[in-house]
Design a protein around this motif. Structure first.
Motif, short mmCIF file in Angstrom:
data_model
loop_
_atom_site.label_atom_id
_atom_site.label_comp_id
_atom_site.label_asym_id
_atom_site.label_seq_id
_atom_site.Cartn_x
_atom_site.Cartn_y
_atom_site.Cartn_z
N SER A 35 40.71 30.29 38.11
CA SER A 35 41.31 31.46 37.45
C SER A 35 42.14 32.28 38.44
O SER A 35 42.01 33.50 38.51
N LEU A 36 42.97 31.60 39.18
CA LEU A 36 43.75 32.26 40.21
C LEU A 36 44.73 33.27 39.61
O LEU A 36 45.28 33.07 38.52
N SER A 64 51.82 31.79 41.24
CA SER A 64 52.96 32.30 40.50
C SER A 64 52.52 32.83 39.14
O SER A 64 51.58 32.33 38.54
N SER A 65 53.23 33.85 38.68
CA SER A 65 52.88 34.48 37.39
C SER A 65 53.58 33.80 36.24
O SER A 65 54.46 33.00 36.41
N VAL A 96 50.43 27.27 42.89
CA VAL A 96 49.76 27.03 41.62
C VAL A 96 50.13 28.17 40.66
O VAL A 96 50.41 29.29 41.10
N GLN A 97 50.12 27.87 39.39
CA GLN A 97 50.39 28.90 38.40
C GLN A 97 49.14 29.75 38.17
O GLN A 97 48.01 29.30 38.39
N ASP A 140 46.02 36.86 44.36
CA ASP A 140 45.30 36.00 45.30
C ASP A 140 46.24 35.35 46.32
O ASP A 140 45.78 34.69 47.24
N THR A 141 47.53 35.55 46.13
CA THR A 141 48.51 34.98 47.06
C THR A 141 48.31 35.54 48.46
O THR A 141 48.27 36.75 48.66
N ALA A 142 48.14 34.64 49.42
CA ALA A 142 47.87 35.05 50.80
C ALA A 142 47.77 33.80 51.67
O ALA A 142 47.74 32.67 51.16
#
Length: 115
Positions: A84-85, A114-115, A12-13, A89-91
């Motif tokens: 609001s990821l 992804s940023s 997700v973005q 939070d990537t894990a």
């Protein structure tokens, strides 16, 4: 034995949302704490959020106001709504069922932001 199966992870973005689910089966305790943990590459597993059978919750400071844990006791399922990821939070996200002295873990589901 208790089996935990997570689902709902994905890519997700930043700023987006995902909802994780964890279904427990087997000899699930009627009184337990179910929770979500995560482990990023090169880091230790950390607690994200937990919820007791009675509804008491606990959140990591880093996710307060963005993530919401909930559960359906009739379905032995716990959810994690993530809004609001952020890239941090990537894990791999794991759920567990904790009814001392028992502790069971799921296999994990990857969340990539992804940023």
């Amino acid at each position: 034995q208790v089996q935990l199966v997570e689902s709902g992870g994905g890519l997700v973005q930043a700023g987006g949302s995902l909802r994780l689910s964890c279904a427990a089966s087997g000899r699930v305790s009627g009184f337990n704490i179910m929770g979500w943990y995560r482990q990023a590459p090169g880091k230790q597993r950390e607690v994200v959020a937990t919820m007791t059978t009675g509804g008491s919750t606990n959140y990591a400071d880093s996710v307060k106001g963005r993530f919401t844990i909930s559960r359906d006791n009739a379905k032995n399922t716990v959810y994690l709504q993530m809004n609001s990821l952020k890239p941090e939070d990537t894990a791999v996200y794991y759920c567990n069922e904790n009814s001392p002295p028992r502790l069971y873990w799921g296999q994990g589901t990857q969340v990539t932001v992804s940023s």
